[in-house]
Design a protein around this motif. Sequence first.
Motif, short mmCIF file in Angstrom:
data_model
loop_
_atom_site.label_atom_id
_atom_site.label_comp_id
_atom_site.label_asym_id
_atom_site.label_seq_id
_atom_site.Cartn_x
_atom_site.Cartn_y
_atom_site.Cartn_z
N LEU A 1 0.68 -0.58 0.33
CA LEU A 1 -0.16 0.16 -0.08
C LEU A 1 0.68 0.84 0.19
N PRO A 2 0.45 2.15 -0.51
CA PRO A 2 1.46 3.85 -0.37
C PRO A 2 1.35 4.42 0.62
N LYS A 3 2.33 5.25 1.57
CA LYS A 3 2.39 5.65 2.79
C LYS A 3 0.97 5.89 3.19
N ALA A 4 0.40 6.59 2.20
CA ALA A 4 -0.66 7.30 3.18
C ALA A 4 -1.99 6.98 1.93
N PRO A 5 -2.55 5.81 1.86
CA PRO A 5 -3.11 5.37 0.75
C PRO A 5 -5.18 5.82 0.96
N MET A 6 -5.35 5.52 -0.17
CA MET A 6 -7.17 6.42 -0.18
C MET A 6 -7.82 5.47 1.13
N VAL A 7 -8.99 5.87 1.36
CA VAL A 7 -9.64 4.54 2.29
C VAL A 7 -10.95 5.28 1.63
N THR B 1 -0.78 22.20 -9.58
CA THR B 1 0.13 21.01 -8.86
C THR B 1 -0.63 20.03 -8.17
N PHE B 2 0.37 18.92 -8.82
CA PHE B 2 -0.35 17.45 -8.07
C PHE B 2 0.62 16.92 -7.28
N HIS B 3 0.66 16.15 -6.06
CA HIS B 3 1.78 15.65 -5.36
C HIS B 3 0.83 13.88 -5.18
N LEU B 4 1.97 13.34 -5.66
CA LEU B 4 1.56 11.72 -5.95
C LEU B 4 1.51 11.08 -4.46
N ARG B 5 0.55 10.62 -4.93
CA ARG B 5 1.39 9.27 -3.14
C ARG B 5 2.52 8.03 -3.20
N GLU B 6 3.04 8.70 -2.21
CA GLU B 6 4.15 7.29 -2.57
C GLU B 6 3.45 5.99 -1.97
N GLY B 7 4.50 5.58 -3.10
CA GLY B 7 4.20 3.89 -2.58
C GLY B 7 3.30 3.39 -3.25
N ILE B 8 2.84 3.96 -4.04
CA ILE B 8 1.89 3.64 -5.62
C ILE B 8 2.43 2.69 -6.38
N LEU B 9 2.36 1.40 -6.62
CA LEU B 9 2.47 0.77 -7.30
C LEU B 9 2.07 -0.39 -8.57
N PHE B 10 2.71 0.01 -9.63
CA PHE B 10 2.54 -0.50 -11.40
C PHE B 10 2.55 -2.64 -10.71
N SER B 11 1.82 -3.37 -11.05
CA SER B 11 1.74 -4.82 -11.19
C SER B 11 3.02 -5.00 -11.11
N ASP B 12 3.51 -4.76 -11.81
CA ASP B 12 5.30 -5.53 -11.92
C ASP B 12 5.91 -5.11 -10.65
N GLY B 13 5.81 -4.30 -9.94
CA GLY B 13 6.31 -3.49 -8.31
C GLY B 13 6.81 -2.46 -8.20
N GLU B 14 7.29 -1.90 -9.70
CA GLU B 14 7.91 -0.52 -9.86
C GLU B 14 6.94 0.68 -9.06
N PRO B 15 7.08 1.30 -9.22
CA PRO B 15 6.85 2.67 -8.12
C PRO B 15 5.97 3.35 -9.84
N LEU B 16 5.36 3.97 -9.04
CA LEU B 16 4.71 5.34 -10.20
C LEU B 16 5.15 6.87 -9.57
#
Length: 250
Positions: free
Chosen positions: A89-95, A158-173
């Motif tokens: 999960l991202p550091k701050a997941p969307m609930v 300006t957009f701040h991405l959620r840290e820790g979102i991963l593509f299905s192969d494990g690479e980060p967005l």
Amino acid sequence: MKAQRSKSAKSLSRREFLLLGAGAATSVALAACAPAGPAPAAEAPAAAAPAASAAESAAASSSLSSVHEAPMLRALVDAGQLPPLSERLPKAPMVVDAVDGIGQYGAEWRGATAEVNANFYIRNGGYQQLLRWTPKWDGIIPNLAESYEANADSTEFTFHLREGILFSDGEPLTADDILFWYEDMLMNEEYTPSIPKDWTSGGDPVVVEKIDQFTVKFKFTTPYGLFIKQLATTNSDRTCHYPKHYLQQF
């Protein structure tokens, strides 16, 4: 404007191939945490949790104690075939607030469409964008972006991405994936012969800048007050659906 080639129901254009190969995202909160397939897909940032108020949801985003996991995924964790939930999960997941509680896992989801290019599934099953509409369509909330802000005249966003979102192969967005969409897809005349109006203002195309690894800025030459709403629509070009590490080979 260049005319695009007509497509039959039995053939895929290069654009559709790329969309199907890496653009389709999962709409189930933790489905993309399952073992990765050959082509990376954008992972949903949400975690399934018991129904909660907005305040409770905000508090839950900093803690995984109330997060539930699909039993079949828990079994994969126990078998050592999948990392623990806290690592997926991202550091701050969307609930996501469950309307009538958490449903039953398993069974099959069946759907049908008359479209020949799979846009139905990309649009409805892969609704993972920087921003999204609320389930009642009465407001816009962050999604793959954890937060955003606009300047006073609505020319810069300006957009701040959620840290820790991963593509299905494990690479980060990261911001590099959005820059790849902008530089190699949107501004590529071979792929995009004509810039869609959604990405122009005052007749000029948007300029996208990388601020840091998880921050991007969209700049327009004239005020674009409807940009936030446009960005959240289901038909908006999916800025986060193009993993650079995979697609750059093409």
